[in-house]
Design a protein around this motif. Structure first.
Motif, PDB file in Angstrom:
ATOM      1  N   LYS A  53     -14.980  -5.414  68.498  1.00  0.00           N
ATOM      2  CA  LYS A  53     -14.026  -5.426  69.396  1.00  0.00           C
ATOM      3  C   LYS A  53     -13.335  -4.090  69.155  1.00  0.00           C
ATOM      4  O   LYS A  53     -13.133  -3.997  67.472  1.00  0.00           O
ATOM      5  N   GLY A  54     -12.369  -3.485  69.643  1.00  0.00           N
ATOM      6  CA  GLY A  54     -11.944  -2.077  69.419  1.00  0.00           C
ATOM      7  C   GLY A  54     -10.449  -3.185  69.241  1.00  0.00           C
ATOM      8  O   GLY A  54     -10.288  -3.969  69.477  1.00  0.00           O
ATOM      9  N   GLN A  55      -9.707  -2.553  68.021  1.00  0.00           N
ATOM     10  CA  GLN A  55      -8.466  -3.138  67.955  1.00  0.00           C
ATOM     11  C   GLN A  55      -7.071  -2.567  67.563  1.00  0.00           C
ATOM     12  O   GLN A  55      -7.209  -1.085  67.801  1.00  0.00           O
ATOM     13  N   LEU A  56      -6.136  -3.436  67.811  1.00  0.00           N
ATOM     14  CA  LEU A  56      -4.293  -2.406  67.998  1.00  0.00           C
ATOM     15  C   LEU A  56      -4.016  -2.428  66.715  1.00  0.00           C
ATOM     16  O   LEU A  56      -3.812  -3.940  66.133  1.00  0.00           O
ATOM     17  N   VAL A  57      -3.967  -1.002  66.095  1.00  0.00           N
ATOM     18  CA  VAL A  57      -3.220  -1.186  64.532  1.00  0.00           C
ATOM     19  C   VAL A  57      -1.294  -0.727  64.737  1.00  0.00           C
ATOM     20  O   VAL A  57      -1.517  -0.066  65.213  1.00  0.00           O
ATOM     21  N   ILE A  58      -0.937  -1.623  64.156  1.00  0.00           N
ATOM     22  CA  ILE A  58       0.396  -1.194  63.950  1.00  0.00           C
ATOM     23  C   ILE A  58       0.726   0.191  63.020  1.00  0.00           C
ATOM     24  O   ILE A  58       0.096  -0.076  61.351  1.00  0.00           O
ATOM     25  N   ILE A  59       1.104   0.827  62.797  1.00  0.00           N
ATOM     26  CA  ILE A  59       1.255   2.025  61.536  1.00  0.00           C
ATOM     27  C   ILE A  59       2.965   2.501  61.738  1.00  0.00           C
ATOM     28  O   ILE A  59       3.381   2.923  62.542  1.00  0.00           O
ATOM     29  N   HIS A  60       3.263   2.563  60.759  1.00  0.00           N
ATOM     30  CA  HIS A  60       4.544   3.359  60.123  1.00  0.00           C
ATOM     31  C   HIS A  60       4.368   5.376  60.122  1.00  0.00           C
ATOM     32  O   HIS A  60       3.365   5.447  59.423  1.00  0.00           O
ATOM     33  N   ARG A  61       5.293   5.710  60.693  1.00  0.00           N
ATOM     34  CA  ARG A  61       4.943   6.938  60.543  1.00  0.00           C
ATOM     35  C   ARG A  61       6.126   7.758  60.232  1.00  0.00           C
ATOM     36  O   ARG A  61       7.694   7.167  59.929  1.00  0.00           O
ATOM     37  N   PRO A  62       6.038   8.547  59.274  1.00  0.00           N
ATOM     38  CA  PRO A  62       7.527   8.997  58.505  1.00  0.00           C
ATOM     39  C   PRO A  62       7.869   9.902  59.592  1.00  0.00           C
ATOM     40  O   PRO A  62       7.801  10.771  60.335  1.00  0.00           O
ATOM     41  N   LEU A  63       9.310  10.015  58.990  1.00  0.00           N
ATOM     42  CA  LEU A  63      10.757  11.324  59.445  1.00  0.00           C
ATOM     43  C   LEU A  63      10.807  11.922  58.504  1.00  0.00           C
ATOM     44  O   LEU A  63      10.762  11.894  57.825  1.00  0.00           O
ATOM     45  N   HIS A  64      11.238  12.838  59.497  1.00  0.00           N
ATOM     46  CA  HIS A  64      11.409  14.682  58.511  1.00  0.00           C
ATOM     47  C   HIS A  64      12.899  13.806  58.216  1.00  0.00           C
ATOM     48  O   HIS A  64      14.017  13.108  58.734  1.00  0.00           O
ATOM     49  N   VAL A  65      12.788  13.637  56.861  1.00  0.00           N
ATOM     50  CA  VAL A  65      14.930  13.997  56.358  1.00  0.00           C
ATOM     51  C   VAL A  65      15.542  14.573  57.234  1.00  0.00           C
ATOM     52  O   VAL A  65      16.763  14.004  56.677  1.00  0.00           O
TER      53      VAL A  65
END
Ligand SMILES: [Zn+2]
Length: 101
Positions: A53-65
Motif C-alpha cells: 500500500k502507498g503510505q502517507l508520511v508526515i515530514i518536517h520541513r526546515p524554515l529559512h532563518v
C-alpha cells in the motif's frame, strides 16, 4: 547564525505564522532551521512493490532563518539578538532586555 538548537522561536512568515516552537536542528550551510511541529507536510509514498500500500508520511520541513524570530527566554519576547564580546567569550544578548541568552 543567531539561532541555536533548543531555542524557542516565533514563526514570522508562511502558513505557520504566529506559532511558536522549539528548534530541533540547525542547518548552517543553508541558513535553515527545523522547528518542532512547524511546517509539517504530508508526503505520499507510492507503493514500490505489487500488493503493497502507498503510505502517507508526515515530514518536517526546515524554515529559512529569516522566517523565524528568537524568543528571549529571559523576557519572553520575540527579540532581536545582538552579540556582546567580553574576555570570557562571545555572548548572545537580547536587544529588548539586554540579558545574555
Ligand atoms: Zn529579553
Amino acid at each position: 547564525m543567531k539561532i541555536k538548537t533548543n531555542d524557542q522561536v516565533l514563526i514570522t512568515a508562511g502558513k505557520d505564522r504566529g506559532k511558536k516552537g522549539k528548534v530541533l536542528q540547525v542547518f548552517k550551510s543553508v541558513q535553515k532551521v527545523l522547528v518542532e511541529n512547524i511546517n509539517m507536510a504530508k508526503k505520499s509514498r507510492r507503493a514500490t512493490k505489487q500488493g503493497e500500500k502507498g503510505q502517507l508520511v508526515i515530514i518536517h520541513r526546515p524554515l529559512h532563518v529569516s522566517n523565524v524570530k528568537l524568543i528571549c527566554p529571559k523576557c519572553g519576547q520575540a527579540a532581536r539578538v545582538g552579540y556582546k564580546v567580553t574576555e570570557g567569550g562571545k555572548f548572545r544578548v537580547c536587544k529588548k532586555c539586554q540579558q545574555e541568552i
